[in-house]
Design an enzyme around this catalytic site. Structure first.
Site, PDB file in Angstrom:
ATOM      1  N   HIS A 130     -18.110 -85.273 -71.897  1.00  0.00           N
ATOM      2  CA  HIS A 130     -19.397 -84.672 -72.485  1.00  0.00           C
ATOM      3  C   HIS A 130     -20.580 -84.909 -71.077  1.00  0.00           C
ATOM      4  O   HIS A 130     -21.590 -84.222 -71.308  1.00  0.00           O
ATOM      5  CB  HIS A 130     -19.623 -85.556 -73.740  1.00  0.00           C
ATOM      6  CG  HIS A 130     -19.298 -85.022 -74.818  1.00  0.00           C
ATOM      7  ND1 HIS A 130     -17.882 -84.937 -75.423  1.00  0.00           N
ATOM      8  CD2 HIS A 130     -19.460 -84.072 -75.518  1.00  0.00           C
ATOM      9  CE1 HIS A 130     -17.598 -84.529 -76.308  1.00  0.00           C
ATOM     10  NE2 HIS A 130     -18.810 -83.674 -76.587  1.00  0.00           N
ATOM     11  N   ARG A 159     -24.303 -77.083 -84.886  1.00  0.00           N
ATOM     12  CA  ARG A 159     -22.832 -77.677 -85.428  1.00  0.00           C
ATOM     13  C   ARG A 159     -23.233 -78.890 -86.286  1.00  0.00           C
ATOM     14  O   ARG A 159     -24.140 -79.831 -85.682  1.00  0.00           O
ATOM     15  CB  ARG A 159     -22.082 -77.951 -84.319  1.00  0.00           C
ATOM     16  CG  ARG A 159     -20.502 -78.345 -84.971  1.00  0.00           C
ATOM     17  CD  ARG A 159     -19.752 -78.518 -83.723  1.00  0.00           C
ATOM     18  NE  ARG A 159     -20.314 -79.796 -82.566  1.00  0.00           N
ATOM     19  CZ  ARG A 159     -19.673 -80.046 -81.630  1.00  0.00           C
ATOM     20  NH1 ARG A 159     -18.516 -79.340 -81.066  1.00  0.00           N
ATOM     21  NH2 ARG A 159     -20.021 -81.096 -80.862  1.00  0.00           N
ATOM     22  N   CYS A 174     -16.829 -71.240 -78.051  1.00  0.00           N
ATOM     23  CA  CYS A 174     -17.870 -72.154 -77.308  1.00  0.00           C
ATOM     24  C   CYS A 174     -17.221 -73.156 -76.526  1.00  0.00           C
ATOM     25  O   CYS A 174     -18.215 -74.148 -76.167  1.00  0.00           O
ATOM     26  CB  CYS A 174     -18.814 -72.479 -78.245  1.00  0.00           C
ATOM     27  SG  CYS A 174     -17.899 -73.541 -79.738  1.00  0.00           S
TER      28      CYS A 174
HETATM   29  C1  PEP Z   1     -14.913 -77.566 -78.425  1.00  0.00           C
HETATM   30  O1  PEP Z   1     -14.081 -78.413 -78.789  1.00  0.00           O
HETATM   31  O2  PEP Z   1     -14.430 -76.646 -77.681  1.00  0.00           O
HETATM   32  C2  PEP Z   1     -16.227 -78.003 -78.493  1.00  0.00           C
HETATM   33  C3  PEP Z   1     -17.036 -76.816 -78.092  1.00  0.00           C
HETATM   34  O3  PEP Z   1     -16.954 -78.924 -78.878  1.00  0.00           O
HETATM   35  P1  PEP Z   1     -16.986 -80.251 -78.179  1.00  0.00           P
HETATM   36  O4  PEP Z   1     -16.542 -80.051 -76.807  1.00  0.00           O
HETATM   37  O5  PEP Z   1     -18.280 -80.971 -78.504  1.00  0.00           O
HETATM   38  O6  PEP Z   1     -15.857 -81.104 -78.895  1.00  0.00           O
HETATM   39 MG    MG Z   2     -15.113 -80.072 -80.344  1.00  0.00          MG
END
Ligand code: PEP
Ligand code: MG
Length: 581
Positions: free
Chosen positions: A192, A335, A503
């Site tokens: 993240h 989301r 995404c």
């Molecule tokens: C994913 O899991 O691909 C996503 C877009 O969400 P995150 O990276 O926040 O888990």
């Molecule tokens: Mg995810």
């Protein structure tokens, strides 16, 4: 001079002084202090020791009163430890001799004393090292609570942040305005911190393993987030080279931004909408700068930071409305909370493996209220422009129906209260749990759209922890199992005429993006700064050619074969280093 190599996760080059953050119970900074600052620093240390002593005395007295003196003896031991010269005098000595901050001195003392404890042959005495942690942890907390203490939210100047690890909530609260670049021991490209750095256009390299050990506090550091290199104390000529590269990168970035107005269309006229993933509402401006045609993923949990209180319905409405207005006339996909149990303040541990534990929609049964408030705010925001609601971590039809019934309840409440809202806000699923991908044909009739979250989908499909640098090489977006899963999702969405987006981070890689177009994806959501390069790749291919390449990749057995094939077929999109994965 030393050069460290890691994973390049946010392009660009930055040069600055290192701020080293080690991970204890709380992050601990190592700061180099000017000699004239030392008396004040010792004062800070003494004050924290004093407050700790008062606290321990008070606890001891209360225990003696309430449960009897024998049970309070342990705090006598704590008080003795606090005043022991090996702790107290030694910490002062370290501040004086090494010219470092009190937190760092305490950390060093802790390491020294643990070394001594480990040598005890008596098991009882060895186990007292946990009391030592307790005492030093208390002093650290008191230092932290004192006014003027450095913290992640209030960095003591512009720095290159060198950290062992940053949790998502720490990353959310970080004083990013004062971060020149990030280098972490842990992490991979879907980490993240990496995602935020990319969004904010701050160079970052992660997975460096021991950058915190190799980087003296205050040393001059270059972070090259394009090549994945960190150079500590570069020579003058190396530094000059980096400065030149920095200028070249800046000019290239400017050139890429100038493609903002060009359509994202293949050579044979197929439009591929490029939209942005954002964590903070402020990033909407960056998304526009790079030509995003909407927000494909707003990770709403970043609204929480480390604040234990949930934002109210009106506070959320305000954020969602601002996002909609900023992105007008494009849509914003929000989301719903992708949080673990601890964020809900539910009593008890968050489980041995929070990533696969009780998180996101799984918490809905136990604590529906934060979700209900969010859904109400989202429905109300629908009055102000195009917004879409996306549920994360859906494992199958059961989870989805539960979330949909809560949405129905929220609508019913708003109706009863005569509050204006939009009835038909599109609702979709973030397809990221393999079981949901397997039953995509059952989910498709119950939703308005899908957005594939490949970051999680890949990690669960391939059983590779995306935050663990030891296995990050096994994290393969081009693995045939991944491509086949993505192809099937696209086929089901097409058959039912449902809008489909992707995404995960792979959407932001030019080669992967071309293959996704070939698999039938017509909307790709990525870090804003990735948009220009992906747009260039989309504009350079024909859709039928992309389809041919994707079909061939589906039948290649290994990642190596796929990478070789793609590199030959798409040399431009691949760049000199080839596809990232
Ligand atoms: C994913 O899991 O691909 C996503 C877009 O969400 P995150 O990276 O926040 O888990
Ligand atoms: Mg995810």
């Amino acid at each position: 001079m030393s050069t460290l190599r890691g994973t390049a996760v946010s392009p660009g080059i930055a040069v600055g002084r290192a701020l080293v953050v080690e991970r204890d119970a709380v992050p601990v900074f190592r700061l180099n202090l000017a000699p004239e600052k030392i008396p004040a620093e010792i004062g800070r240390l003494e004050a924290a020791l004093e407050v700790s002593r008062e606290q321990l005395r008070a606890i001891k007295e209360r225990l003696s009163r309430e449960v009897g003196a024998p049970h309070a003896y342990i705090f006598d031991a704590h008080l003795l430890m606090l005043d022991d010269p090996l702790l107290r005098a030694r910490a002062v000595e370290i501040v004086q001799q090494q010219l470092v901050n009190a937190e760092w001195a305490l950390r060093t003392v802790s390491e020294e004393l643990h070394g001594l404890f480990d040598e005890f042959s008596d098991e009882y005495l060895r186990e007292r090292s946990s009391d030592l942690d307790d005492v030093i942890g208390r002093v650290q907390l008191n230092l932290r609570g004192a006014p003027g203490a450095p913290s992640l939210e209030r960095l003591p100047g512009p720095f290159v942040l060198v950290a062992s690890d940053l949790s998502p909530s720490e990353a959310a609260e970080l004083d990013w305005d004062r971060v020149l670049a990030v280098a972490t021991d842990m992490g991979s490209s879907t980490y993240h911190t990496a995602i935020i750095a990319r969004s904010l256009r701050i160079p970052a390299v992660v997975g460096l393993k021991d950058a915190t050990r190799q980087t003296p506090a205050g040393s001059l550091v270059v972070v090259d987030g394009t090549r994945g290199e960190v150079v500590v104390e570069p020579s003058a000529s190396i530094l000059d080279g980096f400065r030149r590269d920095q200028e070249t990168y800046r000019r290239e970035d400017e050139r890429l931004c100038s493609t903002r107005e060009l359509p994202s269309r293949t050579q044979d006229g197929v439009d591929v909408r490029l939209v942005a993933n954002v964590e903070f509402p402020e990033e909407a401006a960056t998304a526009q700068l790079y030509g995003a045609e909407g927000i494909g993923l707003f990770r709403s949990e970043y609204l929480l930071g480390r604040d234990p209180r949930w934002p109210s319905e009106d506070q959320q409405l305000d954020v969602y409305r601002r996002l909609i207005e900023q992105m007008h006339p494009h849509a914003v996909t929000v989301r719903t909370w992708d949080v673990g149990r601890e964020a809900l303040g539910t009593v008890g541990p968050s489980g041995p493996n929070p990533a696969m534990g009780e998180r996101a929609l799984r918490l809905l049964r136990r604590s529906p209220d934060p979700f209900r408030v969010q859904l109400r705010a989202l429905l109300r925001a629908g009055e102000h422009g195009p917004i879409r609601i996306m549920f994360p971590f859906v494992a199958g039809v059961g989870d989805l129906r539960l979330a949909l019934s809560l949405l129905d309840e929220a609508r019913e409440e708003l109706r009863r209260e005569n509050v204006a809202f939009r009835e038909d806000v599109p609702v979709g699923v973030n397809l990221e749990v393999p079981s949901a991908a397997v039953v995509v044909d059952l989910l498709v009739t119950e939703v308005d759209f899908f957005s594939v979250g490949t970051n999680d989908l890949i990690q669960y499909l391939l059983a590779v922890d995306r935050t663990d640098p030891r296995v990050s090489a096994l994290y393969e977006p081009l693995h045939p199992a991944v491509l086949r899963t993505l192809a099937r999702i696209a086929a089901v969405a097409r058959e039912h005429d449902r809008p489909l987006s992707l995404c995960g981070e792979m959407a932001g890689q030019p080669v992967e993006a071309v293959l996704l177009v070939g698999l039938g994806y017509r909307e790709l959501s990525m870090a804003p700064s990735a948009i220009p390069r992906v747009k260039a790749a989309v504009r350079a291919v024909r859709e039928d050619e992309a389809r041919r390449l994707a079909e061939r990749c589906l039948s290649l057995g290994t990642r190596e074969e796929t990478v070789r094939f793609v590199r030959e077929e798409l040399p431009e999109a691949a760049g000199p280093a080839g596809p990232v994965q």
